[in-house]
Design an enzyme around this catalytic site. Structure first.
Site, PDB file in Angstrom:
ATOM      1  CG  HIS A   5      -1.723   1.223   1.403  1.00 15.19           C
ATOM      2  ND1 HIS A   5      -1.703   2.010   2.536  1.00 15.19           N
ATOM      3  CD2 HIS A   5      -2.605   1.819   0.560  1.00 15.19           C
ATOM      4  CE1 HIS A   5      -2.538   3.014   2.395  1.00 15.19           C
ATOM      5  NE2 HIS A   5      -3.091   2.924   1.199  1.00 15.19           N
ATOM      6  CG  HIS A  41      -1.985   8.931   0.593  1.00 17.18           C
ATOM      7  ND1 HIS A  41      -2.617   9.725   1.541  1.00 17.18           N
ATOM      8  CD2 HIS A  41      -2.796   7.865   0.409  1.00 17.18           C
ATOM      9  CE1 HIS A  41      -3.755   9.146   1.906  1.00 17.18           C
ATOM     10  NE2 HIS A  41      -3.888   8.025   1.227  1.00 17.18           N
TER      11      HIS A  41
END
Length: 274
Positions: A5, A41
């Protein structure tokens, strides 16, 4: 499939592969005009993770092309799936089509190299919300217009916003998509999540003749107990900050004879028939 991830820095690719991942997910950030700029992110992100790592998107693609090309010095055989987490929720929905064009062209130029690359990974387009479905239309239109429609065979679709599954099916129907569909269910690792929607997705996947879910994965799992729970339900994949923990769970007696790591020979668009 074990998805590492938030693999947004180039040096993190080997890091997550060394932990046991056979797939990686990275976040694509766009400018206000829908042009993909960086893998990033941002804050907030998962507990215990640094949210600010980044790379130029095209440089990320150049690196991953090498990592997924047989006989390249950087080649890692285990990496078979790339999940592009498209941060479309940060731009206007009116720019979704432009974003789809741009990502398709950058993949053509930097990953597939318009037929000159032997990079072999499958690609999963993670769309946050169904309202951004024009991204998918643009992506497919661009491959067709550029003369590379055959690459559609390597690309799957996944809506990640935990929306109503029937609503997702309706959008896929509008787009004429009846195959190569994954369904994610999950929440940031900071919080707990129930299994009601996950079970519904798995039930639809296993329904004969239902063509709108081929694979289901749970995200973002860090606790072994939640990994075990998801495996018992029958997920096809797990997204985790800790691929090594997933590997350890898979080796446990309960799961060792039921699951194995996917390889390039496993088609990610086919329903598993055990």
């Amino acid at each position: 499939w074990i998805m590492g991830h938030m693999v947004n820095a180039i040096e993190q690719v080997d890091e997550f592969l060394n932990l046991g991942a056979n797939a990686i997910e990275f976040d694509i950030d766009f400018d206000k005009d829908g042009i993909a700029q960086i893998t990033h992110h941002g804050i907030p992100c998962d507990c215990g993770r640094k949210c600010t790592k980044k790379a130029i998107f095209t440089e990320c693609l150049d690196n991953i092309r090498q990592v997924t090309t047989p006989d390249d010095p950087k080649f890692r055989e285990q990496l078979v799936l790339l999940a592009l987490d498209l941060k479309l929720q940060r731009i206007s929905s009116a720019k979704a089509y432009r974003a789809g064009e741009d990502v398709a062209k950058k993949l053509l130029d930097h990953y597939w190299q318009r037929g000159n690359s032997r990079a072999r990974a499958y690609i999963l387009l993670n769309i946050p919300l169904v309202e951004d479905y024009e991204f998918i239309r643009a992506f497919k239109d661009t491959l067709k217009n550029e003369g590379y429609e055959s690459y559609n065979d390597k690309v799957g679709i996944n809506f990640t916003g935990n929306e109503d599954l029937d609503k997702i099916r309706d959008v896929l129907e509008i787009l004429g998509i009846h195959k190569q569909v994954w369904q994610a269910d999950g929440i940031t690792s900071c919080f707990a999540r129930g299994t009601e929607r996950l079970k519904e997705a798995l039930e639809k996947r296993d329904t004969p003749g239902y063509n709108y879910i081929n694979k289901v994965y749970a995200w973002t799992l860090v606790r072994k107990s939640i990994m075990r729970r998801s495996l018992r339900l029958g997920v096809d994949g797990v997204m985790s900050n800790n691929p090594d923990r997933v590997i350890k769970v898979l080796k446990e007696k309960e799961f060792a004879d039921k699951f194995r790591l996917a390889t390039y020979n496993d088609n990610p668009w086919e329903k598993f028939r055990g």
